[in-house]
Design a protein around this motif. Structure first.
Motif: not given
Ligand SMILES: [Zn+2]
Length: 78
Positions: A15-39
């Motif tokens: 994450c460019p804001k907090c440095g938290f590693f945002i884990e993305m599954s291949i499926e979420s990358l391919l099929y969803s348009s957004s990802q939320v940083c858990p940090g």
């Protein structure tokens, strides 16, 4: 050569804001348009057309991961 488990980093980005590693599954990358940083709960939306190159890269990674999985299974049988 099979890399040790510690070196198998899951797909994602820092994450460019907090440095938290945002884990993305291949499926979420391919099929969803957004990802939320858990940090910091910042939502990152993906422009599918602009990130087409990135998606291609991810698909390559997906294939590579499948290959690793196959190697692991083969190793397990052995
Ligand atoms: Zn964050």
């Amino acid at each position: 050569m099979i890399p040790p488990k510690e070196q198998q980093r899951p797909p994602g980005f820092d994450c460019p804001k907090c440095g938290f590693f945002i884990e993305m599954s291949i499926e979420s990358l391919l099929y969803s348009s957004s990802q939320v940083c858990p940090g910091c709960t910042t939502a990152y939306s993906m422009d599918r057309e602009k990130s087409n190159d990135a998606l291609k890269l991810v698909q390559k990674l997906h294939v590579a991961m499948k290959n690793i999985d196959t190697v692991k299974k083969f190793d397990g049988k052995h």
